[in-house]
Design a protein around this motif. Structure first.
Motif, PDB file in Angstrom:
ATOM      1  N   ILE A  65     -60.895 -37.388 -44.028  1.00  0.00           N
ATOM      2  CA  ILE A  65     -60.137 -35.950 -43.718  1.00  0.00           C
ATOM      3  C   ILE A  65     -58.927 -36.383 -42.939  1.00  0.00           C
ATOM      4  N   GLN A  66     -58.938 -37.407 -41.837  1.00  0.00           N
ATOM      5  CA  GLN A  66     -57.951 -37.880 -41.132  1.00  0.00           C
ATOM      6  C   GLN A  66     -56.749 -38.368 -42.322  1.00  0.00           C
ATOM      7  N   LYS A  67     -57.241 -39.227 -43.157  1.00  0.00           N
ATOM      8  CA  LYS A  67     -56.141 -39.591 -44.178  1.00  0.00           C
ATOM      9  C   LYS A  67     -55.621 -38.391 -44.785  1.00  0.00           C
ATOM     10  N   ASP A  68     -56.505 -37.369 -45.224  1.00  0.00           N
ATOM     11  CA  ASP A  68     -55.927 -36.231 -46.115  1.00  0.00           C
ATOM     12  C   ASP A  68     -54.922 -35.523 -45.052  1.00  0.00           C
ATOM     13  N   ILE A  69     -55.191 -35.228 -43.838  1.00  0.00           N
ATOM     14  CA  ILE A  69     -54.211 -34.552 -42.961  1.00  0.00           C
ATOM     15  C   ILE A  69     -53.049 -35.433 -42.768  1.00  0.00           C
ATOM     16  N   GLN A  88     -72.507 -31.276 -38.317  1.00  0.00           N
ATOM     17  CA  GLN A  88     -72.295 -30.009 -38.246  1.00  0.00           C
ATOM     18  C   GLN A  88     -70.885 -29.801 -37.281  1.00  0.00           C
ATOM     19  N   ALA A  89     -70.642 -30.615 -36.297  1.00  0.00           N
ATOM     20  CA  ALA A  89     -69.436 -30.721 -35.530  1.00  0.00           C
ATOM     21  C   ALA A  89     -67.974 -30.908 -36.092  1.00  0.00           C
ATOM     22  N   VAL A  90     -68.298 -32.040 -37.021  1.00  0.00           N
ATOM     23  CA  VAL A  90     -67.011 -32.436 -37.984  1.00  0.00           C
ATOM     24  C   VAL A  90     -67.046 -31.265 -39.218  1.00  0.00           C
ATOM     25  N   ALA A  91     -67.884 -30.717 -39.630  1.00  0.00           N
ATOM     26  CA  ALA A  91     -67.864 -29.712 -40.638  1.00  0.00           C
ATOM     27  C   ALA A  91     -67.354 -28.637 -39.866  1.00  0.00           C
ATOM     28  N   ALA A  92     -67.651 -28.116 -38.839  1.00  0.00           N
ATOM     29  CA  ALA A  92     -66.967 -26.901 -38.175  1.00  0.00           C
ATOM     30  C   ALA A  92     -65.517 -27.131 -37.998  1.00  0.00           C
ATOM     31  N   ALA A  93     -65.279 -28.423 -37.430  1.00  0.00           N
ATOM     32  CA  ALA A  93     -63.919 -28.830 -37.020  1.00  0.00           C
ATOM     33  C   ALA A  93     -62.857 -28.674 -38.314  1.00  0.00           C
ATOM     34  N   SER A  94     -63.476 -29.294 -39.504  1.00  0.00           N
ATOM     35  CA  SER A  94     -62.721 -29.468 -40.525  1.00  0.00           C
ATOM     36  C   SER A  94     -62.579 -28.070 -41.289  1.00  0.00           C
ATOM     37  N   GLU A  95     -63.530 -27.048 -41.049  1.00  0.00           N
ATOM     38  CA  GLU A  95     -63.541 -25.784 -41.701  1.00  0.00           C
ATOM     39  C   GLU A  95     -62.317 -24.980 -40.909  1.00  0.00           C
ATOM     40  N   LYS A  96     -62.097 -25.245 -39.558  1.00  0.00           N
ATOM     41  CA  LYS A  96     -61.209 -24.730 -39.122  1.00  0.00           C
ATOM     42  C   LYS A  96     -59.712 -25.141 -39.488  1.00  0.00           C
ATOM     43  N   ILE A  97     -59.713 -26.528 -39.626  1.00  0.00           N
ATOM     44  CA  ILE A  97     -58.568 -27.195 -40.136  1.00  0.00           C
ATOM     45  C   ILE A  97     -58.021 -26.672 -41.578  1.00  0.00           C
ATOM     46  N   GLN A  98     -59.068 -26.265 -42.418  1.00  0.00           N
ATOM     47  CA  GLN A  98     -58.969 -25.786 -43.721  1.00  0.00           C
ATOM     48  C   GLN A  98     -58.603 -24.482 -43.718  1.00  0.00           C
ATOM     49  N   GLU A 127     -52.666 -27.897 -34.825  1.00  0.00           N
ATOM     50  CA  GLU A 127     -52.922 -29.034 -34.095  1.00  0.00           C
ATOM     51  C   GLU A 127     -54.128 -28.866 -33.292  1.00  0.00           C
ATOM     52  N   ALA A 128     -54.460 -27.822 -32.609  1.00  0.00           N
ATOM     53  CA  ALA A 128     -55.813 -27.560 -32.013  1.00  0.00           C
ATOM     54  C   ALA A 128     -57.071 -27.937 -32.835  1.00  0.00           C
ATOM     55  N   ALA A 129     -56.937 -27.728 -34.068  1.00  0.00           N
ATOM     56  CA  ALA A 129     -58.128 -27.778 -34.659  1.00  0.00           C
ATOM     57  C   ALA A 129     -58.346 -29.140 -34.936  1.00  0.00           C
ATOM     58  N   ILE A 130     -56.947 -29.861 -35.272  1.00  0.00           N
ATOM     59  CA  ILE A 130     -57.151 -31.256 -35.698  1.00  0.00           C
ATOM     60  C   ILE A 130     -57.633 -32.089 -34.253  1.00  0.00           C
ATOM     61  N   LYS A 131     -57.094 -31.615 -33.319  1.00  0.00           N
ATOM     62  CA  LYS A 131     -57.776 -32.354 -32.069  1.00  0.00           C
ATOM     63  C   LYS A 131     -59.335 -32.114 -31.939  1.00  0.00           C
ATOM     64  N   GLU A 132     -59.625 -30.971 -32.316  1.00  0.00           N
ATOM     65  CA  GLU A 132     -61.094 -30.750 -32.163  1.00  0.00           C
ATOM     66  C   GLU A 132     -61.658 -31.760 -33.384  1.00  0.00           C
ATOM     67  N   LEU A 133     -61.132 -31.910 -34.385  1.00  0.00           N
ATOM     68  CA  LEU A 133     -61.848 -32.793 -35.413  1.00  0.00           C
ATOM     69  C   LEU A 133     -62.027 -34.067 -34.857  1.00  0.00           C
ATOM     70  N   ASP A 134     -60.862 -34.645 -34.349  1.00  0.00           N
ATOM     71  CA  ASP A 134     -60.488 -36.007 -33.658  1.00  0.00           C
ATOM     72  C   ASP A 134     -61.823 -36.258 -32.591  1.00  0.00           C
ATOM     73  N   THR A 135     -62.043 -35.295 -31.833  1.00  0.00           N
ATOM     74  CA  THR A 135     -63.030 -35.210 -30.708  1.00  0.00           C
ATOM     75  C   THR A 135     -64.370 -35.373 -31.480  1.00  0.00           C
ATOM     76  N   ALA A 136     -64.642 -34.513 -32.442  1.00  0.00           N
ATOM     77  CA  ALA A 136     -65.993 -34.471 -33.169  1.00  0.00           C
ATOM     78  C   ALA A 136     -66.161 -35.911 -33.676  1.00  0.00           C
TER      79      ALA A 136
END
Length: 152
Positions: A59-63, A105-115, A139-148
């Protein structure tokens, strides 16, 4: 209809049951089946963690890839360029969705926000050739993904 008749007839076996060829498993065979204990849980947790780590990397590569492609599409400029930008945001969101499969679940939720944010940007660009939507929510959703991902 023939299948139903065949299934019904299978239960009417004329063989004698005294020949010792019972079809039910023996008690020893039944007790050898896995029970889903701690070893199974540890294995599935390790597999989930590996899937999450892989999902995060993908996902980070996709971004990053999507950001470069959006920049190239923006260079086309209005009026036609907004369609290319819109299409790239949509394509990027699909890649995120695809790579989040199997993540915790945390990564899936964050990636859904990005999507969702990427699709919102796609919609904004498709509506107006002069669109300049804010990317703060993305950008906030990406930070959430990074945290997850760092917790995975």
């Amino acid at each position: 209809m023939a299948v139903v008749a065949a299934v019904a007839m299978a239960g009417c076996d004329p063989q004698a049951e005294s020949d010792g060829t019972a079809t039910s498993p023996s008690p020893a065979a039944s007790s050898a089946a896995p029970t889903g204990g701690a070893a199974t849980t540890a294995t599935s947790t390790a597999a989930n963690d590996a899937a999450t780590v892989k999902a995060c990397a993908d996902i980070q590569k996709d971004i990053k890839d999507n950001a470069a492609k959006v920049t190239n599409a923006e260079r086309i400029g209005p009026p036609a360029g907004h369609f290319a930008v819109s299409a790239q945001w949509a394509a990027g969101s699909v890649a995120i969705l695809e790579h989040s499969t199997g993540a915790n679940q945390a990564v899936a939720a964050a990636s859904e926000k990005i999507q969702n944010e990427m699709m919102g940007l796609s919609d904004a660009y498709s509506k107006s050739a002069d669109a300049k939507p804010s990317k703060k929510a993305l950008e906030a959703a990406i930070k959430e993904l990074d945290t997850a991902c760092s917790a995975a």
